[in-house]
Design a protein around this motif. Structure first.
Motif, PDB file in Angstrom:
ATOM      1  N   TRP A 138      20.719 -17.381 -17.930  1.00  0.00           N
ATOM      2  CA  TRP A 138      20.571 -15.981 -18.343  1.00  0.00           C
ATOM      3  C   TRP A 138      21.600 -15.620 -19.404  1.00  0.00           C
ATOM      4  CZ3 TRP A 138      16.188 -13.926 -17.141  1.00  0.00           C
ATOM      5  CH2 TRP A 138      15.973 -12.540 -17.219  1.00  0.00           C
ATOM      6  N   PHE A 139      22.106 -16.629 -20.086  1.00  0.00           N
ATOM      7  CA  PHE A 139      23.183 -16.431 -21.039  1.00  0.00           C
ATOM      8  C   PHE A 139      22.732 -15.566 -22.213  1.00  0.00           C
ATOM      9  CE2 PHE A 139      25.450 -17.714 -24.905  1.00  0.00           C
ATOM     10  CZ  PHE A 139      26.742 -17.415 -24.521  1.00  0.00           C
ATOM     11  N   GLY A 140      23.543 -14.536 -22.533  1.00  0.00           N
ATOM     12  CA  GLY A 140      23.248 -13.675 -23.665  1.00  0.00           C
ATOM     13  C   GLY A 140      22.223 -12.595 -23.407  1.00  0.00           C
ATOM     14  N   ARG A 192      12.871 -19.543 -13.045  1.00  0.00           N
ATOM     15  CA  ARG A 192      11.825 -18.590 -13.431  1.00  0.00           C
ATOM     16  C   ARG A 192      10.915 -18.244 -12.247  1.00  0.00           C
ATOM     17  NH1 ARG A 192      10.018 -18.399 -19.097  1.00  0.00           N
ATOM     18  NH2 ARG A 192      11.545 -19.453 -20.430  1.00  0.00           N
ATOM     19  N   GLN A 193      10.579 -19.263 -11.451  1.00  0.00           N
ATOM     20  CA  GLN A 193       9.690 -19.036 -10.316  1.00  0.00           C
ATOM     21  C   GLN A 193      10.311 -18.048  -9.328  1.00  0.00           C
ATOM     22  OE1 GLN A 193       9.034 -22.485  -7.841  1.00  0.00           O
ATOM     23  NE2 GLN A 193       7.096 -21.703  -7.054  1.00  0.00           N
ATOM     24  N   ILE A 194      11.606 -18.230  -9.054  1.00  0.00           N
ATOM     25  CA  ILE A 194      12.269 -17.352  -8.089  1.00  0.00           C
ATOM     26  C   ILE A 194      12.368 -15.938  -8.634  1.00  0.00           C
ATOM     27  CG2 ILE A 194      14.475 -16.914  -6.924  1.00  0.00           C
ATOM     28  CD1 ILE A 194      14.792 -20.001  -6.803  1.00  0.00           C
ATOM     29  N   ILE A 195      12.758 -15.789  -9.907  1.00  0.00           N
ATOM     30  CA  ILE A 195      12.814 -14.452 -10.505  1.00  0.00           C
ATOM     31  C   ILE A 195      11.407 -13.860 -10.580  1.00  0.00           C
ATOM     32  CG2 ILE A 195      13.482 -13.111 -12.536  1.00  0.00           C
ATOM     33  CD1 ILE A 195      15.833 -14.333 -11.036  1.00  0.00           C
ATOM     34  N   VAL A 248       9.748 -11.718  -7.952  1.00  0.00           N
ATOM     35  CA  VAL A 248      10.153 -10.310  -7.904  1.00  0.00           C
ATOM     36  C   VAL A 248       9.702  -9.567  -9.160  1.00  0.00           C
ATOM     37  CG1 VAL A 248      12.131  -8.734  -7.720  1.00  0.00           C
ATOM     38  CG2 VAL A 248      12.144 -10.914  -6.471  1.00  0.00           C
ATOM     39  N   ASP A 249       9.840 -10.218 -10.327  1.00  0.00           N
ATOM     40  CA  ASP A 249       9.484  -9.578 -11.602  1.00  0.00           C
ATOM     41  C   ASP A 249       9.006 -10.669 -12.564  1.00  0.00           C
ATOM     42  OD1 ASP A 249       9.520  -8.422 -14.212  1.00  0.00           O
ATOM     43  OD2 ASP A 249      10.914  -6.889 -13.528  1.00  0.00           O
ATOM     44  N   ARG A 250       7.688 -10.766 -12.733  1.00  0.00           N
ATOM     45  CA  ARG A 250       7.118 -11.857 -13.523  1.00  0.00           C
ATOM     46  C   ARG A 250       7.503 -11.758 -14.997  1.00  0.00           C
ATOM     47  NH1 ARG A 250       0.929 -12.995 -12.468  1.00  0.00           N
ATOM     48  NH2 ARG A 250       1.905 -13.341 -10.419  1.00  0.00           N
ATOM     49  N   ASP A 251       7.527 -10.559 -15.546  1.00  0.00           N
ATOM     50  CA  ASP A 251       7.871 -10.401 -16.957  1.00  0.00           C
ATOM     51  C   ASP A 251       9.332 -10.780 -17.213  1.00  0.00           C
ATOM     52  OD1 ASP A 251       5.313  -9.532 -17.563  1.00  0.00           O
ATOM     53  OD2 ASP A 251       5.813  -7.416 -17.298  1.00  0.00           O
ATOM     54  N   LEU A 252      10.202 -10.383 -16.326  1.00  0.00           N
ATOM     55  CA  LEU A 252      11.630 -10.684 -16.474  1.00  0.00           C
ATOM     56  C   LEU A 252      11.859 -12.198 -16.448  1.00  0.00           C
ATOM     57  CD1 LEU A 252      14.207  -8.907 -16.736  1.00  0.00           C
ATOM     58  CD2 LEU A 252      14.536  -9.243 -14.269  1.00  0.00           C
ATOM     59  N   ALA A 253      11.090 -12.882 -15.623  1.00  0.00           N
ATOM     60  CA  ALA A 253      11.275 -14.328 -15.471  1.00  0.00           C
ATOM     61  C   ALA A 253      11.061 -15.079 -16.778  1.00  0.00           C
ATOM     62  CB  ALA A 253      10.327 -14.863 -14.397  1.00  0.00           C
ATOM     63  N   GLN A 254      10.212 -14.557 -17.645  1.00  0.00           N
ATOM     64  CA  GLN A 254       9.906 -15.251 -18.893  1.00  0.00           C
ATOM     65  C   GLN A 254      11.085 -15.282 -19.862  1.00  0.00           C
ATOM     66  OE1 GLN A 254       7.006 -16.914 -19.011  1.00  0.00           O
ATOM     67  NE2 GLN A 254       6.845 -16.080 -16.932  1.00  0.00           N
ATOM     68  N   LEU A 255      12.137 -14.526 -19.579  1.00  0.00           N
ATOM     69  CA  LEU A 255      13.292 -14.456 -20.474  1.00  0.00           C
ATOM     70  C   LEU A 255      14.326 -15.545 -20.193  1.00  0.00           C
ATOM     71  CD1 LEU A 255      13.844 -10.582 -20.412  1.00  0.00           C
ATOM     72  CD2 LEU A 255      12.530 -11.923 -22.075  1.00  0.00           C
ATOM     73  N   ALA A 256      14.145 -16.284 -19.122  1.00  0.00           N
ATOM     74  CA  ALA A 256      15.128 -17.309 -18.759  1.00  0.00           C
ATOM     75  C   ALA A 256      15.125 -18.446 -19.777  1.00  0.00           C
ATOM     76  CB  ALA A 256      14.835 -17.846 -17.361  1.00  0.00           C
ATOM     77  N   SER A 257      16.275 -19.102 -19.912  1.00  0.00           N
ATOM     78  CA  SER A 257      16.409 -20.273 -20.780  1.00  0.00           C
ATOM     79  C   SER A 257      17.481 -21.175 -20.182  1.00  0.00           C
ATOM     80  CB  SER A 257      16.787 -19.862 -22.207  1.00  0.00           C
ATOM     81  OG  SER A 257      18.031 -19.180 -22.206  1.00  0.00           O
TER      82      SER A 257
END
Length: 310
Positions: A41-43, A288-291, A294-303
C-alpha cells in the motif's frame, strides 16, 4: 537468527521516528501492519477498513483484539492515521510519512549489495573516559556498535563508512570531551596481519548468513514452480524478508576487500530476493483478495515491490 535481541526486524519502508517493537518472527502485530502497508500500500492516501486489516493479520495468526490494539497504538504514535465513516473505522499511512519514504525504501532494498566504491578511508573515533564514568563509556561503546563501528584496539573504533557526523553527535550527546573523530587510512605493518573478522566480530554473522541460506534456499524450487498457495505466499514473503532485514541491523557492510573469501552475504541476499520477487504477484493477489472481501474497488489499488525497485 541465533540471537533474537540483535535489532528490530522491520521493513523500514516507513521513515525513522517512533521505533516499532522488536520482532524476530515477523508476527508482532504493529510490525506486521507497518510492513504490509509498506509493501502493498506504499504511497497510497486511501485508507483501509479496520476489518480488512484484522483479516490481513489473521493470516499471521494474530487475534482480532491484538490487531485492533496494534492499530490504536500505531495511531497514538502517529504511525497510522484514522478516519470514520458511519460505524466503519479506516486506517492509512500519514501523508507526512509517505512523502519521506522513497529514499529510505531504496536504501533498504539495496542492503546486501557489494560495497564497491570504497576510497580506502576510515572514520576513526578515539576517546579516553575515566573509570568513574564507566557508565558513559558503556553507552558510548554501545552507540558506536549501533553505528557499525568495530573495535580496532583499546579505545579506537573504526568504520569504512563516512560516519563522522553521527560519531560527533554521539560524543556530544554523551558529553564526552576527551575524544577525537578523524578520517584516514589504516596502514599495513610488515609481519602483522590485521583481521577485520576479529575487529568487527564477523564469525557469528557469517554463521547466521549460512544458516539463513540453508533454511530458505530449498524453498526456491517450490516458489519458482508456483507450488506456494496465495495465503502461504503472503506469510512466507513477509517472514523471509523480515528475517533478511534483521541482518541490516548488525552487518557492518564492509568493502569486499576486507571480507573473507566466499563471504555469504551476496548469496543470502539472492535467496531472500528470489523468494521475495517470485512471490510478489501471488502475495499481492492474496492481499487484494482480503481487502476485496470488504471493499472490491479499494483492493484494485494494491501493488508490490521487488528488488528491481532499489
Amino acid at each position: 537468527m541465533t540471537t533474537p535481541t540483535r535489532g528490530e526486524s522491520r521493513m523500514d519502508f516507513l521513515p525513522s521516528g517512533p521505533h516499532l517493537p522488536r520482532s524476530t518472527t515477523g508476527r508482532e502485530p504493529q510490525y506486521l501492519i507497518v510492513t504490509l502497508l509498506g509493501d502493498y500500500w506504499f504511497g497510497r492516501r486511501e485508507k483501509i477498513p479496520s476489518s480488512a486489516l484484522v483479516d490481513l493479520l489473521a493470516e499471521f495468526d494474530v487475534t482480532e483484539s491484538s490487531a485492533r490494539q496494534a492499530m490504536r497504538r500505531l495511531t497514538n504514535r502517529r504511525m497510522l492515521e484514522q478516519s470514520k465513516s458511519g460505524r466503519t473505522t479506516y486506517y492509512g499511512i500519514p501523508e507526512q510519512m509517505t512523502e519521506s519514504t522513497a529514499a529510505r525504501r531504496s536504501r533498504v532494498l539495496r542492503f546486501g549489495l557489494e560495497f564497491t566504491d570504497w576510497d580506502g578511508q576510515w572514520t576513526i573515533v578515539s576517546f579516553s573516559i575515566p573509570e568513574k564514568a564507566r557508565d558513559v563509556r558503556r553507552l558510548l561503546r554501545n552507540g558506536l556498535r549501533d553505528l557499525k563501528f568495530g573495535l580496532l584496539n583499546d579505545a579506537i573504533w573504526v568504520s569504512p563508512h563516512h560516519r563522522t557526523e553521527q560519531a560527533l553527535a554521539l560524543l556530544e550527546q554523551l558529553d564526552v570531551a576527551d575524544a577525537s573523530v578523524m578520517r584516514g587510512e589504516i596502514l599495513p605493518r610488515p609481519g602483522r596481519d590485521l583481521s577485520f573478522v576479529d575487529v568487527f566480530d564477523l564469525r557469528e554473522l557469517e554463521a547466521d548468513y549460512r544458516d539463513f541460506i540453508a533454511r530458505h534456499e530449498p524453498m526456491i524450487e517450490a516458489v519458482v514452480a508456483g507450488r506456494i498457495a496465495p495465503s502461504e505466499a503472503l506469510v512466507l514473503r513477509t517472514e523471509v524478508m523480515s528475517e533478511w532485514l534483521q541482518f541490516r541491523q548488525v552487518d557492518p557492510s564492509l568493502p569486499a576487500e576486507l571480507l573473507p573469501e566466499d563471504w555469504p552475504r551476496r548469496r543470502a541476499r539472492e535467496v531472500a530476493y528470489r523468494i521475495y520477487d517470485e512471490l510478489g504477484t501471488t502475495a499481492e493477489g492474496r492481499f487484494r483478495q482480503i481487502i476485496g472481501n470488504v471493499d472490491r474497488d479499494l483492493a484494485q489499488l494494491a501493488s508490490h515491490h521487488t528488488s528491481r525497485d532499489a
